[in-house]
Scaffold this motif. Structure first.
Motif, PDB file in Angstrom:
ATOM      1  N   TRP A  44       0.829  -1.205   0.000  1.00 24.88           N
ATOM      2  CA  TRP A  44       0.000   0.000   0.000  1.00 24.88           C
ATOM      3  C   TRP A  44       0.865   1.258   0.000  1.00 24.88           C
ATOM      4  O   TRP A  44       0.547   2.239  -0.664  1.00 24.88           O
ATOM      5  CB  TRP A  44      -0.926  -0.012   1.207  1.00 24.88           C
ATOM      6  CG  TRP A  44      -1.720   1.241   1.351  1.00 24.88           C
ATOM      7  CD1 TRP A  44      -2.783   1.631   0.593  1.00 24.88           C
ATOM      8  CD2 TRP A  44      -1.498   2.274   2.313  1.00 24.88           C
ATOM      9  NE1 TRP A  44      -3.243   2.848   1.034  1.00 24.88           N
ATOM     10  CE2 TRP A  44      -2.471   3.269   2.094  1.00 24.88           C
ATOM     11  CE3 TRP A  44      -0.579   2.447   3.342  1.00 24.88           C
ATOM     12  CZ2 TRP A  44      -2.543   4.415   2.861  1.00 24.88           C
ATOM     13  CZ3 TRP A  44      -0.663   3.590   4.109  1.00 24.88           C
ATOM     14  CH2 TRP A  44      -1.630   4.560   3.859  1.00 24.88           C
ATOM     15  N   ALA A  47       2.551   1.414  -3.715  1.00 27.67           N
ATOM     16  CA  ALA A  47       1.637   1.635  -4.851  1.00 27.67           C
ATOM     17  C   ALA A  47       0.200   1.716  -4.346  1.00 27.67           C
ATOM     18  O   ALA A  47      -0.570   0.763  -4.483  1.00 27.67           O
ATOM     19  CB  ALA A  47       1.785   0.520  -5.862  1.00 27.67           C
ATOM     20  N   PRO A  48      -0.200   2.844  -3.757  1.00 28.02           N
ATOM     21  CA  PRO A  48      -1.539   2.914  -3.161  1.00 28.02           C
ATOM     22  C   PRO A  48      -2.670   2.808  -4.184  1.00 28.02           C
ATOM     23  O   PRO A  48      -3.701   2.200  -3.902  1.00 28.02           O
ATOM     24  CB  PRO A  48      -1.552   4.267  -2.446  1.00 28.02           C
ATOM     25  CG  PRO A  48      -0.417   5.030  -2.994  1.00 28.02           C
ATOM     26  CD  PRO A  48       0.568   4.056  -3.528  1.00 28.02           C
ATOM     27  N   GLN A  49      -2.496   3.377  -5.367  1.00 28.33           N
ATOM     28  CA  GLN A  49      -3.554   3.297  -6.372  1.00 28.33           C
ATOM     29  C   GLN A  49      -3.723   1.865  -6.884  1.00 28.33           C
ATOM     30  O   GLN A  49      -4.846   1.394  -7.065  1.00 28.33           O
ATOM     31  CB  GLN A  49      -3.253   4.248  -7.537  1.00 28.33           C
ATOM     32  CG  GLN A  49      -3.309   5.705  -7.167  1.00 28.33           C
ATOM     33  CD  GLN A  49      -4.691   6.123  -6.683  1.00 28.33           C
ATOM     34  OE1 GLN A  49      -5.698   5.588  -7.128  1.00 28.33           O
ATOM     35  NE2 GLN A  49      -4.731   7.077  -5.779  1.00 28.33           N
ATOM     36  N   ALA A  50      -2.619   1.187  -7.117  1.00 24.80           N
ATOM     37  CA  ALA A  50      -2.693  -0.202  -7.577  1.00 24.80           C
ATOM     38  C   ALA A  50      -3.248  -1.106  -6.487  1.00 24.80           C
ATOM     39  O   ALA A  50      -4.000  -2.049  -6.766  1.00 24.80           O
ATOM     40  CB  ALA A  50      -1.310  -0.683  -8.013  1.00 24.80           C
ATOM     41  N   TRP A  51      -2.911  -0.809  -5.239  1.00 24.78           N
ATOM     42  CA  TRP A  51      -3.370  -1.632  -4.117  1.00 24.78           C
ATOM     43  C   TRP A  51      -4.882  -1.517  -3.936  1.00 24.78           C
ATOM     44  O   TRP A  51      -5.556  -2.511  -3.706  1.00 24.78           O
ATOM     45  CB  TRP A  51      -2.643  -1.203  -2.839  1.00 24.78           C
ATOM     46  CG  TRP A  51      -2.891  -2.087  -1.663  1.00 24.78           C
ATOM     47  CD1 TRP A  51      -2.243  -3.236  -1.362  1.00 24.78           C
ATOM     48  CD2 TRP A  51      -3.841  -1.876  -0.625  1.00 24.78           C
ATOM     49  NE1 TRP A  51      -2.731  -3.759  -0.199  1.00 24.78           N
ATOM     50  CE2 TRP A  51      -3.712  -2.936   0.266  1.00 24.78           C
ATOM     51  CE3 TRP A  51      -4.781  -0.893  -0.360  1.00 24.78           C
ATOM     52  CZ2 TRP A  51      -4.495  -3.049   1.408  1.00 24.78           C
ATOM     53  CZ3 TRP A  51      -5.562  -0.998   0.767  1.00 24.78           C
ATOM     54  CH2 TRP A  51      -5.418  -2.068   1.647  1.00 24.78           C
ATOM     55  N   THR A  52      -5.416  -0.306  -4.056  1.00 24.59           N
ATOM     56  CA  THR A  52      -6.856  -0.131  -3.885  1.00 24.59           C
ATOM     57  C   THR A  52      -7.630  -0.534  -5.137  1.00 24.59           C
ATOM     58  O   THR A  52      -8.806  -0.886  -5.039  1.00 24.59           O
ATOM     59  CB  THR A  52      -7.196   1.329  -3.546  1.00 24.59           C
ATOM     60  OG1 THR A  52      -6.663   2.189  -4.553  1.00 24.59           O
ATOM     61  CG2 THR A  52      -6.634   1.719  -2.196  1.00 24.59           C
ATOM     62  N   GLY A  53      -7.003  -0.492  -6.302  1.00 24.42           N
ATOM     63  CA  GLY A  53      -7.701  -0.812  -7.532  1.00 24.42           C
ATOM     64  C   GLY A  53      -7.718  -2.288  -7.874  1.00 24.42           C
ATOM     65  O   GLY A  53      -8.501  -2.724  -8.709  1.00 24.42           O
TER      66      GLY A  53
END
Length: 101
Positions: A44, A47-53
């Motif tokens: 997270w 890569a927060p965007q990849a983790w949430t997406g």
């Protein structure tokens, strides 16, 4: 919020799987929960965007974190100097006696 639930589910499932297959269940539960949480948190952070997406990334991160923590634990247990206190050497100077001349 769904991503957090997915990550918690990943950590829980991996911890339960590790605990069910281990001989020492308390240690396995601790290692599984710690490794899964740390792995997911680091993913997270990186890569927060990849983790949430992605629904798969928290599972991969939790599995990778668990494997890393278990490997570290195994390496620490394999090194006897970390887990055993130092042995005292026997003093063998009394075994040699001199006879008076």
């Amino acid at each position: 919020m769904a991503a957090l639930g997915n990550a918690l589910l990943a950590v829980g499932v991996l911890t339960a799987a590790l605990t069910a297959t281990a001989l020492d269940r308390r240690t396995a539960a601790l290692l599984g929960a710690t490794g899964g949480t740390v792995g997911s948190f680091l993913a997270w952070l990186l890569a927060p965007q990849a983790w949430t997406g992605s629904w798969l990334l928290p599972w991969i991160a939790a599995a990778a974190g668990t494997v890393a923590v278990v490997a570290g634990w195994a390496a620490a247990r394999a090194y006897t100097g970390l887990t055993r206190p130092p042995r005292e050497h026997e003093d063998d100077t009394t075994s040699i006696t001199t006879l008076p001349g």
